[in-house]
Structures are given as C-alpha cells and as structure tokens.
Design a protein around this motif. Structure first.
Motif, mmCIF file in Angstrom:
data_model
loop_
_atom_site.group_PDB
_atom_site.id
_atom_site.type_symbol
_atom_site.label_atom_id
_atom_site.label_comp_id
_atom_site.label_asym_id
_atom_site.label_seq_id
_atom_site.Cartn_x
_atom_site.Cartn_y
_atom_site.Cartn_z
ATOM 1 N N VAL A 261 21.641 32.582 56.971
ATOM 2 C CA VAL A 261 20.374 32.042 56.492
ATOM 3 C C VAL A 261 20.672 30.881 55.565
ATOM 4 C CG1 VAL A 261 18.271 32.551 55.186
ATOM 5 C CG2 VAL A 261 19.248 34.276 56.721
ATOM 6 N N MET A 262 20.032 29.765 55.844
ATOM 7 C CA MET A 262 20.283 28.554 55.083
ATOM 8 C C MET A 262 19.465 28.548 53.785
ATOM 9 S SD MET A 262 22.324 27.702 57.357
ATOM 10 C CE MET A 262 22.980 26.199 56.680
ATOM 11 N N LYS A 263 20.147 28.276 52.690
ATOM 12 C CA LYS A 263 19.497 28.159 51.384
ATOM 13 C C LYS A 263 19.571 26.689 50.990
ATOM 14 C CE LYS A 263 18.192 31.375 49.748
ATOM 15 N NZ LYS A 263 16.894 31.999 50.032
ATOM 16 N N TRP A 264 18.443 26.152 50.569
ATOM 17 C CA TRP A 264 18.367 24.725 50.246
ATOM 18 C C TRP A 264 18.809 24.473 48.826
ATOM 19 C CZ3 TRP A 264 14.081 21.753 47.781
ATOM 20 C CH2 TRP A 264 14.310 20.377 47.850
ATOM 21 N N ARG A 265 19.666 23.460 48.667
ATOM 22 C CA ARG A 265 20.141 23.053 47.363
ATOM 23 C C ARG A 265 19.711 21.597 47.170
ATOM 24 N NH1 ARG A 265 26.104 24.245 45.890
ATOM 25 N NH2 ARG A 265 26.169 24.156 48.119
#
Length: 69
Positions: free
Chosen positions: A62-66
């Motif tokens: 799951v991609m987490k936005w930074r």
C-alpha cells in the motif's frame, strides 16, 4: 485458485477481496511521491490471474504519500 487483481484498490477493499477468495493477506507500506497513489495498492506479490493454492499468503504493498514540499 486464481489470484484477483487488487492493484489500484484501497487497502480495505483489496484485503476483503483477497480474503473472500480464500487467501491470507499481508500488508506492507511503501512511500510514494505521487499523491495519485495515496492509500492504494501499488503491487501484489502474486500476479493477477495466476494459480496458487488456497490459503496462500498474498502480500499487497500500500502506497503512503510523502509530501516533500
């Protein structure tokens, strides 16, 4: 069993779909710089449509936005 395609789905939807199909789900998180992918599955360990035994563990990333700004 055939592995469903969960790339692009939200974590909860992907997990529910895989568990309903008889798989065990492992979720890992990975950072992305692209807000379009925030909280979506970017990868799955077994390709969609592949045949694997019932109960196989499928890992979804799951991609987490930074925000670097």
């Amino acid at each position: 069993m055939r592995v469903p395609d969960v790339v692009g789905l939200r974590e909860t939807d992907a997990t529910a779909r895989l568990e309903a199909a008889g798989f065990v789900v492992r979720v890992v998180k990975e950072w992305t710089n692209d807000p379009e992918f925030k909280n979506l599955v970017g990868y799955q360990s077994d390709p969609a449509g592949s045949r694997v035994p019932d109960g196989t563990r499928i890992t979804v990333t799951v991609m987490k936005w930074r925000n670097k700004n």
